[in-house]
Motif scaffolding. Structure first.
Motif, PDB file in Angstrom:
ATOM      1  N   ALA A 153     -26.605  60.517  72.555  1.00 61.16           N
ATOM      2  CA  ALA A 153     -25.722  60.255  71.418  1.00 61.16           C
ATOM      3  C   ALA A 153     -26.188  59.038  70.632  1.00 61.16           C
ATOM      4  O   ALA A 153     -26.681  58.074  71.190  1.00 61.16           O
ATOM      5  CB  ALA A 153     -24.294  60.041  71.902  1.00 61.16           C
ATOM      6  N   VAL A 154     -26.029  59.128  69.322  1.00 59.88           N
ATOM      7  CA  VAL A 154     -26.286  57.985  68.464  1.00 59.88           C
ATOM      8  C   VAL A 154     -24.986  57.206  68.365  1.00 59.88           C
ATOM      9  O   VAL A 154     -23.938  57.766  68.058  1.00 59.88           O
ATOM     10  CB  VAL A 154     -26.745  58.443  67.067  1.00 59.88           C
ATOM     11  N   ALA A 155     -25.043  55.932  68.654  1.00 63.84           N
ATOM     12  CA  ALA A 155     -23.829  55.128  68.624  1.00 63.84           C
ATOM     13  C   ALA A 155     -24.190  53.717  68.181  1.00 63.84           C
ATOM     14  O   ALA A 155     -25.265  53.228  68.492  1.00 63.84           O
ATOM     15  CB  ALA A 155     -23.192  55.101  70.017  1.00 63.84           C
ATOM     16  N   PRO A 156     -23.342  53.050  67.499  1.00 60.26           N
ATOM     17  CA  PRO A 156     -22.093  53.547  66.920  1.00 60.26           C
ATOM     18  C   PRO A 156     -22.333  54.195  65.564  1.00 60.26           C
ATOM     19  O   PRO A 156     -23.409  54.083  64.992  1.00 60.26           O
ATOM     20  CB  PRO A 156     -21.282  52.266  66.753  1.00 60.26           C
ATOM     21  N   VAL A 157     -21.315  54.877  65.082  1.00 61.01           N
ATOM     22  CA  VAL A 157     -21.287  55.451  63.738  1.00 61.01           C
ATOM     23  C   VAL A 157     -19.995  54.968  63.107  1.00 61.01           C
ATOM     24  O   VAL A 157     -18.950  54.990  63.746  1.00 61.01           O
ATOM     25  CB  VAL A 157     -21.312  56.997  63.789  1.00 61.01           C
ATOM     26  N   VAL A 158     -20.061  54.525  61.866  1.00 62.69           N
ATOM     27  CA  VAL A 158     -18.841  54.088  61.182  1.00 62.69           C
ATOM     28  C   VAL A 158     -18.073  55.331  60.761  1.00 62.69           C
ATOM     29  O   VAL A 158     -18.612  56.225  60.102  1.00 62.69           O
ATOM     30  CB  VAL A 158     -19.165  53.206  59.954  1.00 62.69           C
ATOM     31  N   ALA A 159     -16.830  55.406  61.163  1.00 60.32           N
ATOM     32  CA  ALA A 159     -16.003  56.584  60.917  1.00 60.32           C
ATOM     33  C   ALA A 159     -15.703  56.771  59.433  1.00 60.32           C
ATOM     34  O   ALA A 159     -15.610  55.807  58.675  1.00 60.32           O
ATOM     35  CB  ALA A 159     -14.692  56.460  61.684  1.00 60.32           C
ATOM     36  N   ARG A 160     -15.525  58.014  59.043  1.00 58.47           N
ATOM     37  CA  ARG A 160     -15.180  58.355  57.663  1.00 58.47           C
ATOM     38  C   ARG A 160     -13.929  57.609  57.230  1.00 58.47           C
ATOM     39  O   ARG A 160     -13.834  57.128  56.108  1.00 58.47           O
ATOM     40  CB  ARG A 160     -14.956  59.865  57.547  1.00 58.47           C
ATOM     41  N   PHE A 161     -12.966  57.486  58.115  1.00 54.28           N
ATOM     42  CA  PHE A 161     -11.676  56.907  57.745  1.00 54.28           C
ATOM     43  C   PHE A 161     -11.642  55.381  57.863  1.00 54.28           C
ATOM     44  O   PHE A 161     -10.626  54.763  57.600  1.00 54.28           O
ATOM     45  CB  PHE A 161     -10.548  57.514  58.588  1.00 54.28           C
ATOM     46  N   SER A 162     -12.763  54.761  58.251  1.00 53.11           N
ATOM     47  CA  SER A 162     -12.805  53.306  58.343  1.00 53.11           C
ATOM     48  C   SER A 162     -12.914  52.697  56.947  1.00 53.11           C
ATOM     49  O   SER A 162     -13.677  53.173  56.111  1.00 53.11           O
ATOM     50  CB  SER A 162     -13.997  52.842  59.179  1.00 53.11           C
ATOM     51  N   THR A 163     -12.178  51.638  56.727  1.00 54.39           N
ATOM     52  CA  THR A 163     -12.169  50.967  55.436  1.00 54.39           C
ATOM     53  C   THR A 163     -13.502  50.299  55.174  1.00 54.39           C
ATOM     54  O   THR A 163     -14.095  49.702  56.049  1.00 54.39           O
ATOM     55  CB  THR A 163     -11.043  49.917  55.415  1.00 54.39           C
ATOM     56  N   ARG A 164     -13.972  50.398  53.949  1.00 56.94           N
ATOM     57  CA  ARG A 164     -15.195  49.721  53.539  1.00 56.94           C
ATOM     58  C   ARG A 164     -14.906  48.617  52.527  1.00 56.94           C
ATOM     59  O   ARG A 164     -15.655  47.689  52.396  1.00 56.94           O
ATOM     60  CB  ARG A 164     -16.176  50.691  52.883  1.00 56.94           C
ATOM     61  N   GLY A 165     -13.874  48.745  51.745  1.00 63.52           N
ATOM     62  CA  GLY A 165     -13.541  47.797  50.695  1.00 63.52           C
ATOM     63  C   GLY A 165     -14.126  48.269  49.376  1.00 63.52           C
ATOM     64  O   GLY A 165     -14.967  49.140  49.338  1.00 63.52           O
ATOM     65  N   PRO A 166     -13.660  47.785  48.244  1.00 61.30           N
ATOM     66  CA  PRO A 166     -12.537  46.850  48.176  1.00 61.30           C
ATOM     67  C   PRO A 166     -11.224  47.524  48.532  1.00 61.30           C
ATOM     68  O   PRO A 166     -11.131  48.743  48.549  1.00 61.30           O
ATOM     69  CB  PRO A 166     -12.553  46.401  46.712  1.00 61.30           C
ATOM     70  N   ASN A 167     -10.217  46.720  48.787  1.00 68.98           N
ATOM     71  CA  ASN A 167      -8.895  47.202  49.127  1.00 68.98           C
ATOM     72  C   ASN A 167      -8.298  47.910  47.914  1.00 68.98           C
ATOM     73  O   ASN A 167      -8.240  47.333  46.824  1.00 68.98           O
ATOM     74  CB  ASN A 167      -8.033  46.006  49.548  1.00 68.98           C
ATOM     75  N   LEU A 168      -7.870  49.151  48.070  1.00 72.62           N
ATOM     76  CA  LEU A 168      -7.340  49.910  46.940  1.00 72.62           C
ATOM     77  C   LEU A 168      -6.010  49.347  46.434  1.00 72.62           C
ATOM     78  O   LEU A 168      -5.703  49.442  45.257  1.00 72.62           O
ATOM     79  CB  LEU A 168      -7.179  51.383  47.322  1.00 72.62           C
ATOM     80  N   ASP A 169      -5.211  48.751  47.320  1.00 73.06           N
ATOM     81  CA  ASP A 169      -3.932  48.175  46.913  1.00 73.06           C
ATOM     82  C   ASP A 169      -4.095  46.819  46.242  1.00 73.06           C
ATOM     83  O   ASP A 169      -3.311  46.434  45.395  1.00 73.06           O
ATOM     84  CB  ASP A 169      -2.988  48.036  48.119  1.00 73.06           C
ATOM     85  N   ASP A 170      -5.117  46.062  46.638  1.00 73.75           N
ATOM     86  CA  ASP A 170      -5.354  44.733  46.081  1.00 73.75           C
ATOM     87  C   ASP A 170      -6.863  44.522  45.964  1.00 73.75           C
ATOM     88  O   ASP A 170      -7.511  44.081  46.906  1.00 73.75           O
ATOM     89  CB  ASP A 170      -4.729  43.652  46.963  1.00 73.75           C
ATOM     90  N   PRO A 171      -7.445  44.850  44.790  1.00 79.05           N
ATOM     91  CA  PRO A 171      -8.900  44.779  44.627  1.00 79.05           C
ATOM     92  C   PRO A 171      -9.484  43.381  44.807  1.00 79.05           C
ATOM     93  O   PRO A 171     -10.692  43.219  44.920  1.00 79.05           O
ATOM     94  CB  PRO A 171      -9.140  45.268  43.201  1.00 79.05           C
ATOM     95  N   ARG A 172      -8.627  42.350  44.864  1.00 79.83           N
ATOM     96  CA  ARG A 172      -9.136  40.997  45.115  1.00 79.83           C
ATOM     97  C   ARG A 172      -9.642  40.861  46.549  1.00 79.83           C
ATOM     98  O   ARG A 172     -10.421  39.978  46.854  1.00 79.83           O
ATOM     99  CB  ARG A 172      -8.054  39.951  44.834  1.00 79.83           C
ATOM    100  N   ILE A 173      -9.175  41.734  47.452  1.00 77.49           N
ATOM    101  CA  ILE A 173      -9.674  41.752  48.828  1.00 77.49           C
ATOM    102  C   ILE A 173     -10.889  42.667  48.824  1.00 77.49           C
ATOM    103  O   ILE A 173     -10.776  43.881  48.700  1.00 77.49           O
ATOM    104  CB  ILE A 173      -8.593  42.256  49.816  1.00 77.49           C
ATOM    105  N   LEU A 174     -12.072  42.077  48.955  1.00 81.61           N
ATOM    106  CA  LEU A 174     -13.310  42.820  48.736  1.00 81.61           C
ATOM    107  C   LEU A 174     -13.739  43.684  49.906  1.00 81.61           C
ATOM    108  O   LEU A 174     -14.207  44.785  49.733  1.00 81.61           O
ATOM    109  CB  LEU A 174     -14.439  41.852  48.380  1.00 81.61           C
ATOM    110  N   LYS A 175     -13.624  43.164  51.135  1.00 83.83           N
ATOM    111  CA  LYS A 175     -14.173  43.907  52.258  1.00 83.83           C
ATOM    112  C   LYS A 175     -13.595  43.413  53.572  1.00 83.83           C
ATOM    113  O   LYS A 175     -12.987  42.358  53.637  1.00 83.83           O
ATOM    114  CB  LYS A 175     -15.688  43.746  52.304  1.00 83.83           C
ATOM    115  N   LEU A 176     -13.866  44.173  54.592  1.00 84.74           N
ATOM    116  CA  LEU A 176     -13.579  43.717  55.946  1.00 84.74           C
ATOM    117  C   LEU A 176     -14.668  42.749  56.366  1.00 84.74           C
ATOM    118  O   LEU A 176     -15.795  42.814  55.879  1.00 84.74           O
ATOM    119  CB  LEU A 176     -13.594  44.907  56.895  1.00 84.74           C
TER     120      LEU A 176
END
Length: 160
Positions: A57-80
């Motif tokens: 297995a290839v690991a890790p893989v970033v999940a489709r549902f993981s947040t990448r940024g920017p935050n859709l509710d507050d674009p001032r929050i750029l990323k995790l």
């Protein structure tokens, strides 16, 4: 039954208890299986269980549902600041309502989501705190962020 993940799941195969006998494959392997099925009228296949195969297995893989940024509710929050593994994590399972009685004996299941990722990252933080009791939360966060790897176990960039 062969269950093919949708294209949005790419390389992932989400593991969980199923009510039917099923072999799960990722989208790309599923595409190859479908191409074979459509290439000949005399199809022949077998599913051979070879036991547990380590290192494939290839690991890790970033999940489709993981947040990448920017935050859709507050674009001032750029990323995790950091992302942890959160897909197909074998965990204790509090059996949800509606699960067939034949599966009620299962006490572990593969789960996914932010709650699974949080366990990994908080565990790393706890290990760092144990090794360096004088470190502040900011120092622990800095250590995690500056030593995180961008390569997966096959020495290629982590897949998205």
């Amino acid at each position: 039954m062969i269950l093919v993940n949708p294209e949005t799941e790419a390389f992932q195969v989400l593991q969980e208890v199923d009510v039917l006998p099923v072999s799960k494959v990722n989208f790309y392997d599923g595409t190859r299986i479908k191409a074979y099925m459509n290439s000949t009228r005399h199809r022949k296949a077998a599913i051979l269980f070879k036991g547990i195969v380590l290192g494939e297995a290839v690991a890790p893989v970033v999940a489709r549902f993981s947040t990448r940024g920017p935050n859709l509710d507050d674009p001032r929050i750029l990323k995790l600041d950091i992302v942890g593994p959160g897909v197909s994590i074998l965990a204790g399972w509090n059996i949800p309502a509606g699960v067939p009685a034949s599966y009620r004996r299962e006490i572990f299941n593969y789960r996914y989501g932010t709650s699974m990722s949080a366990l990994h990252l908080s565990g790393i933080a706890a290990l760092l705190k144990a090794a360096h009791p004088d470190w502040s939360p900011a120092a622990i966060k800095s250590a995690m962020m500056t030593t995180a790897d961008v390569l997966e176990n096959k020495e290629k960039l982590i897949r998205d």
